[in-house]
Design a protein around this motif. Structure first.
Motif, PDB file in Angstrom:
ATOM      1  N   ARG A  17      -9.616  -1.290  -2.425  1.00 20.05           N
ATOM      2  CA  ARG A  17      -9.685  -2.516  -1.617  1.00 20.05           C
ATOM      3  C   ARG A  17      -9.006  -2.334  -0.272  1.00 20.05           C
ATOM      4  O   ARG A  17      -9.513  -2.773   0.758  1.00 20.05           O
ATOM      5  N   GLN A  18      -7.843  -1.679  -0.276  1.00 21.40           N
ATOM      6  CA  GLN A  18      -7.110  -1.463   0.971  1.00 21.40           C
ATOM      7  C   GLN A  18      -7.893  -0.549   1.912  1.00 21.40           C
ATOM      8  O   GLN A  18      -7.952  -0.783   3.115  1.00 21.40           O
ATOM      9  N   ARG A  19      -8.505   0.474   1.363  1.00 20.31           N
ATOM     10  CA  ARG A  19      -9.286   1.403   2.199  1.00 20.31           C
ATOM     11  C   ARG A  19     -10.501   0.708   2.784  1.00 20.31           C
ATOM     12  O   ARG A  19     -10.845   0.898   3.944  1.00 20.31           O
ATOM     13  N   ILE A  20     -11.173  -0.116   1.974  1.00 15.57           N
ATOM     14  CA  ILE A  20     -12.349  -0.850   2.465  1.00 15.57           C
ATOM     15  C   ILE A  20     -11.932  -1.839   3.542  1.00 15.57           C
ATOM     16  O   ILE A  20     -12.565  -1.937   4.585  1.00 15.57           O
ATOM     17  N   ARG A  59      -1.119   0.775 -19.986  1.00 14.09           N
ATOM     18  CA  ARG A  59      -0.935   1.688 -18.849  1.00 14.09           C
ATOM     19  C   ARG A  59      -2.285   2.091 -18.260  1.00 14.09           C
ATOM     20  O   ARG A  59      -2.423   2.235 -17.058  1.00 14.09           O
ATOM     21  N   ALA A  60      -3.281   2.259 -19.098  1.00 13.66           N
ATOM     22  CA  ALA A  60      -4.621   2.585 -18.601  1.00 13.66           C
ATOM     23  C   ALA A  60      -5.132   1.452 -17.714  1.00 13.66           C
ATOM     24  O   ALA A  60      -5.684   1.694 -16.635  1.00 13.66           O
ATOM     25  N   ASN A  61      -4.933   0.222 -18.148  1.00 11.92           N
ATOM     26  CA  ASN A  61      -5.364  -0.920 -17.354  1.00 11.92           C
ATOM     27  C   ASN A  61      -4.596  -1.001 -16.032  1.00 11.92           C
ATOM     28  O   ASN A  61      -5.180  -1.320 -14.993  1.00 11.92           O
ATOM     29  N   LEU A  62      -3.302  -0.702 -16.064  1.00 11.94           N
ATOM     30  CA  LEU A  62      -2.509  -0.707 -14.832  1.00 11.94           C
ATOM     31  C   LEU A  62      -2.982   0.388 -13.874  1.00 11.94           C
ATOM     32  O   LEU A  62      -3.077   0.165 -12.667  1.00 11.94           O
ATOM     33  N   ALA A  63      -3.277   1.553 -14.399  1.00 12.35           N
ATOM     34  CA  ALA A  63      -3.768   2.637 -13.551  1.00 12.35           C
ATOM     35  C   ALA A  63      -5.087   2.251 -12.904  1.00 12.35           C
ATOM     36  O   ALA A  63      -5.314   2.509 -11.711  1.00 12.35           O
ATOM     37  N   CYS A  64      -5.946   1.613 -13.664  1.00 12.85           N
ATOM     38  CA  CYS A  64      -7.218   1.137 -13.123  1.00 12.85           C
ATOM     39  C   CYS A  64      -6.967   0.100 -12.034  1.00 12.85           C
ATOM     40  O   CYS A  64      -7.597   0.123 -10.970  1.00 12.85           O
ATOM     41  N   GLY A  65      -6.034  -0.787 -12.267  1.00 17.85           N
ATOM     42  CA  GLY A  65      -5.679  -1.784 -11.262  1.00 17.85           C
ATOM     43  C   GLY A  65      -5.167  -1.151  -9.983  1.00 17.85           C
ATOM     44  O   GLY A  65      -5.503  -1.587  -8.877  1.00 17.85           O
ATOM     45  N   LEU A  66      -4.370  -0.110 -10.127  1.00 20.10           N
ATOM     46  CA  LEU A  66      -3.876   0.606  -8.944  1.00 20.10           C
ATOM     47  C   LEU A  66      -5.027   1.253  -8.176  1.00 20.10           C
ATOM     48  O   LEU A  66      -5.060   1.223  -6.946  1.00 20.10           O
ATOM     49  N   ALA A  67      -5.958   1.831  -8.898  1.00 21.24           N
ATOM     50  CA  ALA A  67      -7.106   2.468  -8.234  1.00 21.24           C
ATOM     51  C   ALA A  67      -7.901   1.435  -7.443  1.00 21.24           C
ATOM     52  O   ALA A  67      -8.278   1.672  -6.289  1.00 21.24           O
ATOM     53  N   TYR A  68      -8.137   0.272  -8.037  1.00 19.58           N
ATOM     54  CA  TYR A  68      -8.857  -0.781  -7.321  1.00 19.58           C
ATOM     55  C   TYR A  68      -8.067  -1.267  -6.112  1.00 19.58           C
ATOM     56  O   TYR A  68      -8.640  -1.581  -5.072  1.00 19.58           O
ATOM     57  N   HIS A  69      -6.750  -1.333  -6.242  1.00 18.87           N
ATOM     58  CA  HIS A  69      -5.894  -1.743  -5.121  1.00 18.87           C
ATOM     59  C   HIS A  69      -6.100  -0.799  -3.936  1.00 18.87           C
ATOM     60  O   HIS A  69      -6.284  -1.235  -2.808  1.00 18.87           O
ATOM     61  N   VAL A  70      -6.073   0.490  -4.206  1.00 18.71           N
ATOM     62  CA  VAL A  70      -6.250   1.481  -3.144  1.00 18.71           C
ATOM     63  C   VAL A  70      -7.640   1.358  -2.528  1.00 18.71           C
ATOM     64  O   VAL A  70      -7.796   1.371  -1.305  1.00 18.71           O
ATOM     65  N   THR A  75       0.831  -1.210   0.000  1.00 22.86           N
ATOM     66  CA  THR A  75       0.000   0.000   0.000  1.00 22.86           C
ATOM     67  C   THR A  75       0.863   1.256   0.000  1.00 22.86           C
ATOM     68  O   THR A  75       0.567   2.226  -0.701  1.00 22.86           O
ATOM     69  N   GLU A  76       1.940   1.259   0.755  1.00 21.79           N
ATOM     70  CA  GLU A  76       2.836   2.427   0.817  1.00 21.79           C
ATOM     71  C   GLU A  76       3.422   2.739  -0.552  1.00 21.79           C
ATOM     72  O   GLU A  76       3.561   3.903  -0.923  1.00 21.79           O
ATOM     73  N   GLN A  77       3.778   1.685  -1.306  1.00 21.43           N
ATOM     74  CA  GLN A  77       4.324   1.892  -2.645  1.00 21.43           C
ATOM     75  C   GLN A  77       3.271   2.485  -3.566  1.00 21.43           C
ATOM     76  O   GLN A  77       3.541   3.404  -4.328  1.00 21.43           O
ATOM     77  N   VAL A  78       2.057   1.974  -3.499  1.00 19.71           N
ATOM     78  CA  VAL A  78       0.971   2.493  -4.329  1.00 19.71           C
ATOM     79  C   VAL A  78       0.724   3.962  -3.996  1.00 19.71           C
ATOM     80  O   VAL A  78       0.557   4.793  -4.893  1.00 19.71           O
ATOM     81  N   GLU A  79       0.713   4.289  -2.717  1.00 17.32           N
ATOM     82  CA  GLU A  79       0.512   5.679  -2.314  1.00 17.32           C
ATOM     83  C   GLU A  79       1.625   6.582  -2.833  1.00 17.32           C
ATOM     84  O   GLU A  79       1.367   7.720  -3.223  1.00 17.32           O
ATOM     85  N   GLU A  80       2.851   6.064  -2.878  1.00 16.70           N
ATOM     86  CA  GLU A  80       3.960   6.840  -3.448  1.00 16.70           C
ATOM     87  C   GLU A  80       3.729   7.100  -4.931  1.00 16.70           C
ATOM     88  O   GLU A  80       3.911   8.214  -5.419  1.00 16.70           O
TER      89      GLU A  80
END
Length: 91
Positions: free
Chosen positions: A82-85, A69-80, A13-18
Motif C-alpha cells: 500500500r505504501q509503495r502504491i 504470526r502468519a497473518n501478521l506477516a501478511c498484514g506487513l506485506a500488504y502495508h508495504v 513505513t520506516e519501522q516496517v522496513e526495519e
C-alpha cells in the motif's frame, strides 16, 4: 516483527522496513526470501481450498508454526505494498 496486530497497523513505513530487513537477514538473502514467499503462497492457496496433503500441511506448519504470526506477516506485506502504491501515485 511484533506479536500484535495493533502494532502492525500503526507502524510507520520506516519501522516496517526495519522489520523486513531483520527478516531478510534471518532468512539469508532476498532470493531465498522470495522463494519462501512463493512456496508459502502456493501452500496457503492449497490450504484455503482444502487440498493440502499431510506432507504439505507439515511443510506449511514448519514455515508458519503460528497462524497469528502468519497473518501478521501478511498484514506487513500488504502495508508495504500500500505504501509503495501510494508513493508511486505522487510521482
Amino acid at each position: 516483527m511484533p506479536d500484535d496486530a495493533g502494532a502492525v497497523r500503526g507502524a510507520a513505513t520506516e519501522q516496517v522496513e526495519e522489520w523486513l530487513g531483520k527478516g531478510v537477514a534471518t532468512v539469508g538473502d532476498v532470493e531465498r526470501l522470495a522463494a519462501l514467499a512463493q512456496r508459502s503462497r502456493e501452500l496457503g492457496t492449497l490450504r484455503a481450498r482444502g487440498q493440502m496433503t499431510s506432507a504439505q500441511r507439515r511443510e506449511y506448519a514448519a514455515m508458519w508454526p503460528s497462524q497469528r504470526r502468519a497473518n501478521l506477516a501478511c498484514g506487513l506485506a500488504y502495508h508495504v505494498i500500500r505504501q509503495r502504491i501510494a508513493g508511486s501515485d505522487h510521482r
